[in-house]
Design an enzyme around this catalytic site. Structure first.
Site, PDB file in Angstrom:
ATOM      1  N   GLU A   1      -6.312  -4.885   0.416  1.00 26.07           N
ATOM      2  CA  GLU A   1      -7.338  -4.644   1.424  1.00 26.07           C
ATOM      3  C   GLU A   1      -8.732  -4.716   0.799  1.00 26.07           C
ATOM      4  O   GLU A   1      -9.498  -3.746   0.834  1.00 26.07           O
ATOM      5  CB  GLU A   1      -7.136  -3.291   2.107  1.00 26.07           C
ATOM      6  CG  GLU A   1      -5.937  -3.271   3.025  1.00 26.07           C
ATOM      7  CD  GLU A   1      -5.870  -2.026   3.914  1.00 26.07           C
ATOM      8  OE1 GLU A   1      -6.504  -1.013   3.579  1.00 26.07           O
ATOM      9  OE2 GLU A   1      -5.169  -2.072   4.935  1.00 26.07           O
TER      10      GLU A   1
ATOM     11  N   GLU B   1       1.208  -4.746   6.485  1.00 21.98           N
ATOM     12  CA  GLU B   1       1.353  -3.302   6.673  1.00 21.98           C
ATOM     13  C   GLU B   1       1.149  -2.948   8.141  1.00 21.98           C
ATOM     14  O   GLU B   1       0.265  -3.503   8.795  1.00 21.98           O
ATOM     15  CB  GLU B   1       0.252  -2.520   5.928  1.00 21.98           C
ATOM     16  CG  GLU B   1       0.268  -2.587   4.444  1.00 21.98           C
ATOM     17  CD  GLU B   1      -0.895  -1.759   3.866  1.00 21.98           C
ATOM     18  OE1 GLU B   1      -1.425  -0.866   4.562  1.00 21.98           O
ATOM     19  OE2 GLU B   1      -1.281  -2.039   2.723  1.00 21.98           O
TER      20      GLU B   1
HETATM   21  C1  GLA Z   1      -4.054   0.842   3.926  1.00 26.23           C
HETATM   22  C2  GLA Z   1      -3.650   0.615   2.482  1.00 26.23           C
HETATM   23  C3  GLA Z   1      -2.381   1.304   2.095  1.00 26.23           C
HETATM   24  C4  GLA Z   1      -2.325   2.661   2.714  1.00 26.23           C
HETATM   25  C5  GLA Z   1      -2.459   2.540   4.202  1.00 26.23           C
HETATM   26  C6  GLA Z   1      -2.355   3.837   4.934  1.00 26.23           C
HETATM   27  O1  GLA Z   1      -3.592  -0.083   4.785  1.00 26.23           O
HETATM   28  O2  GLA Z   1      -3.559  -0.739   2.145  1.00 26.23           O
HETATM   29  O3  GLA Z   1      -2.364   1.423   0.703  1.00 26.23           O
HETATM   30  O4  GLA Z   1      -3.368   3.436   2.243  1.00 26.23           O
HETATM   31  O5  GLA Z   1      -3.728   2.043   4.465  1.00 26.23           O
HETATM   32  O6  GLA Z   1      -2.520   3.675   6.310  1.00 26.23           O
HETATM   33  C1  GLA Z   2      -8.827   2.213   6.398  1.00 29.40           C
HETATM   34  C2  GLA Z   2      -7.421   1.759   6.124  1.00 29.40           C
HETATM   35  C3  GLA Z   2      -6.484   2.864   6.386  1.00 29.40           C
HETATM   36  C4  GLA Z   2      -6.827   4.039   5.518  1.00 29.40           C
HETATM   37  C5  GLA Z   2      -8.237   4.460   5.815  1.00 29.40           C
HETATM   38  C6  GLA Z   2      -8.622   5.557   4.900  1.00 29.40           C
HETATM   39  O1  GLA Z   2      -9.043   2.413   7.763  1.00 29.40           O
HETATM   40  O2  GLA Z   2      -7.046   0.679   6.906  1.00 29.40           O
HETATM   41  O3  GLA Z   2      -5.188   2.458   6.141  1.00 29.40           O
HETATM   42  O4  GLA Z   2      -6.673   3.702   4.192  1.00 29.40           O
HETATM   43  O5  GLA Z   2      -9.123   3.352   5.665  1.00 29.40           O
HETATM   44  O6  GLA Z   2      -9.877   6.034   5.273  1.00 29.40           O
END
Ligand code: GLA
Ligand code: GLA
Length: 680
Positions: free
Chosen positions: A161, A318
């Protein structure tokens, strides 16, 4: 392409039948070895065939600057391979270990107010830090070399991400990189001064070194500086993506590379349509935010991901089996949500359905985040639902690789307009670009009319109707393309605050909507934004909020479809349409919301002859999409409601669901059916 990955998947067990992928992020380093065996047993039981490993493993793989520990990962890779599970191997660069940030605190991001983002969470690195880059790339090289020939390896997962927490960094590294980026964009300071309009407020630059990121200032920072900083910040992360990818391509040219995007509510910093060309297949993460439009938003995000992927299949990297841990209140999913949410992504082109994460953590910030194996263990409704979904995805294998069949309507989602329209010092601070687009999308869902989210990179001519809500940034070439589109018979629909500025955020003069004024055959001398809570009525049942325009019709053939019935502009045009060579150009000057748009849309679609391909009794209750393979179309029917819905008059054989002999489909609450219709 995702097909490269699929063919590597087939390679893992020699079976060549098409399949959908199913799995999760797998974080074995959080568990003792004894659990790993059990993990693989349960993965097989659930039908899991792919997992993402190593996403946050930097500290476990490189415990000190010159110490490497790959033993545990070797074991995990072997175990997964023996279990028939392919690995989407992460480059592990998402969260730098404490030894690195202690030795090099200069890699830590800095906010616009000058605060350091300290280690202790994750993603605490500056996208432009040369020190971070050097260390990260060294790790990538080690990993790629070690697992290059490993039979479990099916794809590379760059970082994680990118930009989730660190897209905007205002550090000195960022300042230096921003200047380089500006030099490349403008060439000369003179060009930059012009683009930024620095004659205003005595902002003229005479040396590049004077230029800074838009750090906390006494008043509104220069708007073009802000817009360029957004462009630069997206590019800086894209540059990091490329740097990792180059090493991966050099060492493992046959292994496809991806990185997980975040096309979902709450994320806007990364220009994904611009990033898509950098990777071998598009991946996305999506989390539901409970609310009245939550599943419309899911559908919208999945649809937009498909647009970013140019209609080709993509990878859902995810989503959640149930609650997350990071919303103010983390609501559990209801029975049926897990399957329907997953299948709605498949309906919009996902060939892989993965979750965060495989086994719910016992410790750490995400211990209350759901997973495929919950705290309760395998004897749980959740794990049973996970197993059922695995079986469903197996039954849907024939549609693997199929692409999106173009819908009659396109909705243009434009990152530049998103960024620019929501900047400060504007007529209103209440404008929400994504919400406006989502409301149009919800209206199409309510009418049962298929609409594709498309980006500027897509082929706009595929759609009979093109809706471009708040298309704020319209460079000359886009105005020309839209004019050509309508001349060739396309029907363009646009809204308030569209066509206003060029790529430098300079207003097109002579009256709004600037670049689109002649095409629309109207002229606006002044905007009439509405304060929160204020509304105006229009002809028909519609109510407008947020915005109004003082419109004068300028072309003799422009038709007024609705007038304002109240407010300052009472009696003046609110919605207009001008016929063009075969097509038309429509303008909607206020925010109508989903209900107002649902009542207006049939009129707007009429000249294009676009209507629902669902029987009347199912419209609004069922969402329908079509994926097209070489020999068949796959028609998805998704029950949007909590009641049983009957859809008559269907054809095809049911891959999922039961179609009665007379062509009637009965969909249980939240159920999904897929009909295969052979192509002649
Ligand atoms: C993001 C991250 C994951 C996890 C999820 C939780 O998508 O990539 O590592 O933290 O959020 O929702
Ligand atoms: C983003 C990610 C989530 C989580 C939050 C945390 O929104 O997509 O999965 O990790 O940040 O704040």
């Amino acid at each position: 392409m995702i097909s490269t990955l699929l063919s590597r998947m087939h390679g893992t067990d020699g079976d060549r039948t098409p399949r959908l992928l199913y799995g999760a992020d797998y974080n074995p380093e959080q568990w003792p070895r004894s659990v790993w065996q059990d993990d693989v047993r349960l993965m097989r039981e659930a039908g899991v065939n792919v997992v993402s490993v190593g996403i946050f493993s930097w500290a476990s793989l490189q415990p000190a600057p010159d110490a490497w520990d790959f033993g545990w990962l070797d074991e995990v890779m072997d175990l997964l391979h023996e279990g028939g599970v392919g690995v989407d191997l992460a480059t592990a660069t998402a969260s730098p270990p404490p030894w690195l940030t202690t030795a090099h605190p200069e890699i830590l991001p800095v906010t616009s107010t000058g605060e350091t983002l300290w280690p202790g969470a994750r993603q605490h690195w500056r996208p432009t830090s040369p020190v971070f880059r050097r260390h990260a790339l060294r790790l990538v090289r080690e990993l790629a070399a070690r697992y290059a020939g490993h039979p479990a390896l099916v794809a590379w997962h760059v970082n994680n991400e990118l930009g989730c927490h660190n897209v905007y960094d205002y550090s000195d590294d960022a300042a230096r990189a921003f200047r380089d980026w500006l030099r490349a964009r403008y060439g000369t300071l003179e060009a930059l001064n012009h683009a930024w309009g620095t004659a205003f407020w005595s902002q003229r630059y005479t040396e590049w070194e004077q230029i800074l990121p838009p750090r906390l200032a006494a008043s509104h920072p220069n708007p073009t500086q802000q817009l360029d900083f957004k462009r630069f910040s997206s590019d800086a992360l894209k540059d990091h993506l490329r740097a990792e990818r180059e090493i991966l391509r050099e060492i493992t040219p046959d292994v496809p590379v991806t990185t997980n995007f975040m096309v979902m509510g709450g994320t806007k910093g990364m220009d994904y349509p611009d990033w898509a060309a950098e990777i071998d297949f598009v991946s996305n993460d999506h989390y539901v935010r409970p609310g009245p439009q939550d599943r419309d938003e899911l559908s919208f995000s999945a649809n937009l991901t498909s647009g970013i992927s140019a209609g080709r299949p993509w990878f859902l990297m995810e989503h959640s089996t149930s609650a997350v841990n990071w919303q103010p209140v983390n609501v559990a999913k209801r029975p049926g949500d897990l399957a329907r949410d997953s299948l709605l992504h498949v309906a919009h082109g996902a060939d892989a359905v993965c979750f965060f994460q495989w086994r719910q953590s016992a410790a750490g910030a995400e211990k209350y985040h759901s997973a495929m194996v919950p705290h309760a263990g395998e004897d749980s409704d959740l794990f049973r639902a996970v197993r059922d979904l695995g079986a469903t995805l197996k039954a849907l294998a024939p549609l693997a690789g199929s692409e999106r069949e173009a819908a009659p309507v396109g909705i243009l989602y434009d990152w530049q307009s998103w960024w620019a329209s929501e900047q400060d010092s504007h007529p209103t601070s209440l404008l929400d670009y994504r919400q406006e687009a989502l409301d149009w999308y919800s209206a199409f869902l309510a009418l049962g009319v298929r609409a594709d989210l498309v980006t500027r990179h897509g082929d706009l001519n595929r759609h009979q109707v093109l809706v471009a809500p708040v298309l704020h940034v319209v460079p000359a070439d886009l105005a020309e393309a839209l004019t050509r589109y309508t001349d060739q018979g396309g029907h363009l629909v646009t809204t308030y605050f569209s066509g206003i500025v060029d790529e430098n955020d300079h207003v097109w003069l002579g009256g709004y909507p600037g670049a689109l004024r002649d095409l629309l055959g109207i002229r606006i001398e002044e905007f009439g934004p509405l304060v929160a809570g204020d509304e105006v009525t229009l002809d028909g049942p519609a109510t407008g909020t947020l915005w109004t325009d003082r419109i004068t019709v300028t072309a003799p053939d422009t038709e007024v479809l609705a007038h304002y019935r109240s407010g300052t502009y009472r009696g003046r045009p609110a919605v207009t349409r001008r016929p063009t060579g075969g097509g038309s150009a429509t303008y909607v000057s206020t925010r109508l919301g989903t209900r107002g748009l649902t009542s207006l849309l049939p009129r707007l679609l009429e000249p294009a002859g676009v209507r629902s391909d669902l029987p009347a009794e199912a419209r609004g209750l069922v969402e329908t999409t079509v994926r097209r393979g070489p020999d068949a179309r796959f028609r998805f029917l998704v029950n949007r409601t909590d009641d049983t819905v009957t859809v008559p008059g269907l054809t095809g054989d049911a891959l999922l669901g039961t179609l009665a002999a007379d062509g009637t489909l009965t969909l249980a609450p939240r159920a999904v059916a897929v009909l295969r219709q052979p192509l002649a």
